[in-house]
Design an enzyme around this catalytic site. Structure first.
Site, PDB file in Angstrom:
ATOM      1  N   ASP A   1      -9.728   3.078   2.285  1.00 52.32           N
ATOM      2  CA  ASP A   1      -9.819   2.495   3.628  1.00 52.32           C
ATOM      3  C   ASP A   1     -10.429   3.480   4.625  1.00 52.32           C
ATOM      4  O   ASP A   1     -11.326   3.127   5.395  1.00 52.32           O
ATOM      5  CB  ASP A   1      -8.436   2.063   4.121  1.00 52.32           C
TER       6      ASP A   1
ATOM      7  N   LYS B   1       0.803  -1.222   0.000  1.00 54.89           N
ATOM      8  CA  LYS B   1       0.000   0.000   0.000  1.00 54.89           C
ATOM      9  C   LYS B   1       0.839   1.276   0.000  1.00 54.89           C
ATOM     10  O   LYS B   1       0.386   2.306  -0.521  1.00 54.89           O
ATOM     11  CB  LYS B   1      -0.959   0.010   1.190  1.00 54.89           C
TER      12      LYS B   1
END
Length: 270
Positions: A99, A66
């Site tokens: 997220d 990420k």
């Protein structure tokens, strides 16, 4: 021709993203397919470039890529501020972080407005970065607790430019939990196979609080059981998994996904 989407990570066999995205594609009768691909860190750039030129519609990016993905694909503002991305849109060749918004959606869907609230985030890893950021810009007072205090202090220092954020170790966790309106666990404590683990017990909680556990294997973690014993409102990890996925789906397709279908598909598997 069928449009292909996917998630890349290492490991990746545990991912439930194919289940929920393919359920959404089937429900909307879209000629698309979503697959999971194991990609080692040393091959991340080649995998992303290859997917782009093979005509993929988009990719999700999970652990441990990420942060590294932002060295390959330009990040949108939120992803750049957070320092991590989990979604690549090949039409714009840009990386996004869903997220944080997915966590906020989960809370709002359960009637929780974090503005002006005291939010306690357990952990200081990648998921915590996104959640601390979205809580801070949404007006919450955020405290980050982590076993390694230096990590929570570093995260708080970075995120304090976006809002009210402080960092601590776990030394005063009962006091910090009791003083919080919302407690969010971003650690792996309580995840299968160590299902008896929890950082928070019922004696630290009361019925006025909200406990949100990002762990979803098992679906009812020990933390959530302890929270229910105290009468606190609970939110399980499936809600964020689905809502961050729904955000990615909309980025790629400009179509509002059937969130209920996505959530039901994942709960049925679990």
């Amino acid at each position: 021709m069928k449009k292909v989407f996917g998630v890349i990570g290492d490991p990746i066999s545990h991912s439930l993203s194919p289940v929920m995205h393919n359920a959404a594609f089937d429900h909307l009768e879209m000629d698309c397919a979503y697959h999971a691909f194991q990609v080692k860190g040393e091959h991340l750039r080649e995998a992303i470039v290859g997917a782009r030129y093979l005509g993929f519609g988009g990719l999700n990016v999970t652990i441990p890529h990420k942060e590294e993905v932002l060295k390959i694909v330009e990040g949108g503002k939120m992803a750049s501020d957070i320092g991590a991305a989990n979604t690549i849109d090949f039409r714009r060749m840009k990386a996004f972080n869903t997220d944080g918004p997915g966590a906020l959606d989960s809370l709002q869907d359960n009637g929780i407005d974090v503005s002006g609230k005291d939010v306690l985030v357990l952990g200081a890893g990648g998921a915590a970065r996104a959640i601390v950021y979205i809580m801070a810009i949404s007006g919450a007072r955020v405290t980050v607790l982590n076993r390694t205090e230096d990590k929570s202090l570093a995260l708080a220092s970075h995120m304090s430019m976006f809002g009210n954020v402080t960092g601590k170790g776990l030394g005063e966790i009962p006091t910090d939990v009791s003083a919080s309106d919302v407690i969010i666990n971003t650690t792996s404590v309580g995840m299968y196979p160590d299902v008896d683990g929890t950082l928070v017990t019922s004696d630290m909680l009361d019925s006025s609080q909200v406990v949100f556990d990002l762990v979803y294997k098992p679906l009812e973690t020990r933390l959530l059981k302890e929270a229910r014993m105290a009468g606190a409102k609970t939110i399980d990890g499936i809600t964020m998994l689905v809502r961050q996925g729904a955000r990615s789906f909309e980025i790629w397709n400009d179509v509002r996904p059937p969130v209920d279908v996505m959530e039901r598909s994942v709960r049925d598997v679990l």
